[in-house]
Design a protein around this motif. Structure first.
Motif, PDB file in Angstrom:
ATOM      1  N   ALA A  27      -3.458   1.497  -9.004  1.00 37.11           N
ATOM      2  CA  ALA A  27      -3.614   1.894  -7.600  1.00 37.11           C
ATOM      3  C   ALA A  27      -3.503   0.678  -6.692  1.00 37.11           C
ATOM      4  O   ALA A  27      -2.870   0.746  -5.627  1.00 37.11           O
ATOM      5  CB  ALA A  27      -4.962   2.586  -7.395  1.00 37.11           C
ATOM      6  N   ILE A  50      -0.113   7.642  -2.175  1.00 38.13           N
ATOM      7  CA  ILE A  50      -0.533   7.375  -3.554  1.00 38.13           C
ATOM      8  C   ILE A  50      -1.141   8.610  -4.229  1.00 38.13           C
ATOM      9  O   ILE A  50      -0.921   8.834  -5.420  1.00 38.13           O
ATOM     10  CB  ILE A  50      -1.507   6.178  -3.589  1.00 38.13           C
ATOM     11  CG1 ILE A  50      -0.746   4.911  -3.174  1.00 38.13           C
ATOM     12  CG2 ILE A  50      -2.149   6.010  -4.952  1.00 38.13           C
ATOM     13  CD1 ILE A  50      -1.601   3.687  -3.009  1.00 38.13           C
ATOM     14  N   GLY A  51      -1.922   9.390  -3.486  1.00 35.06           N
ATOM     15  CA  GLY A  51      -2.440  10.621  -4.075  1.00 35.06           C
ATOM     16  C   GLY A  51      -3.821  10.509  -4.691  1.00 35.06           C
ATOM     17  O   GLY A  51      -4.181  11.298  -5.558  1.00 35.06           O
ATOM     18  N   LEU A  52      -4.586   9.522  -4.270  1.00 39.85           N
ATOM     19  CA  LEU A  52      -5.994   9.458  -4.651  1.00 39.85           C
ATOM     20  C   LEU A  52      -6.812   9.803  -3.409  1.00 39.85           C
ATOM     21  O   LEU A  52      -6.315   9.737  -2.285  1.00 39.85           O
ATOM     22  CB  LEU A  52      -6.358   8.054  -5.153  1.00 39.85           C
ATOM     23  CG  LEU A  52      -5.795   7.638  -6.515  1.00 39.85           C
ATOM     24  CD1 LEU A  52      -6.032   6.153  -6.765  1.00 39.85           C
ATOM     25  CD2 LEU A  52      -6.407   8.461  -7.637  1.00 39.85           C
TER      26      LEU A  52
END
Lengths: 110, 110
Positions: A27, A50-52
């Motif tokens: 990440a 990023i998708g976090l």
DNA sequence: TTTATTAATTGCAATATTACGATTAATATT
DNA sequence: AATATTAATCGTAATATTGCAATTAATAAA
């Protein structure tokens, strides 16, 4: 016992390890790459890119800021992040010195 | 939840992070430096040189071997460790590519 | 075969990391 | 002032890491 014995290593060894440790999560690699790519960006951009979750990205940004690789500028309700060029160069030199160690002449063990 | 979501990152990002993570501990930095310095050495040498217990050094050696940065040759009751030159060069290239990213033109955020 | 040497493995305790929901803080907008 | 937006912080659960004592495995030497 769960905690690194930093006191038995020298400053250079601890510094190399600290920088490497921060880069040692995909990440944070992705955040740094994105900042290199688009120069500046906001936490929310990284969350969608990023998708976090937002708290997770925020936490990774904090670690990157703590070691000095990025800086953040408050812009109203938003915060603008970018690479800290001076510290990036400093870190790069320290890592290059480690990576460029001369390989032994003989390729095999013993 | 305690586990890195590797599946949302690309192979390059995961590879950079994996290598950096292994270097991200001063004991492993010290082991690698020692192997560069004296070419080959045994677990016991590293134990007395570094000052961590034998099982601890053995564990760090295992991680370094697992990612391919070192190799070990059995020599009687002893094991001779050395840098894996080919994999070290491979890792170095991957890290250099990441470290050498072009810095943005503007030094400051936004 | 017994004993010594060397390193790996096992098991465990302490601490660190990763991730996220819920909340809070700070500023903008209405 | 009330509401919206954005990011930090808090709290927590799950998992990983670090380190070592005790043990085991493997070979060498006696």
């Amino acid at each position: 016992m769960g905690l690194t014995k930093t006191e038995i290593f020298n400053d250079q060894q601890n510094e190399i390890a600290s920088f490497a440790k921060v880069i040692g999560h995909p990440a944070r690699v992705a955040i740094l790459q994105q900042l290199f790519k688009i120069d500046t960006c906001h936490c929310g951009d990284l969350v969608s890119e990023i998708g976090l979750a937002q708290p997770t990205i925020s936490q990774h940004l904090k670690e990157l800021k703590q070691i000095g690789l990025i800086k953040g500028n408050v812009e109203g309700t938003s915060v603008c992040y970018c690479i800290d060029a001076v510290n990036w160069a400093k870190m790069k030199n320290i890592m290059l010195q480690f990576l460029n160690q001369d390989l032994p002449k003989i390729d095999d063990c013993c």
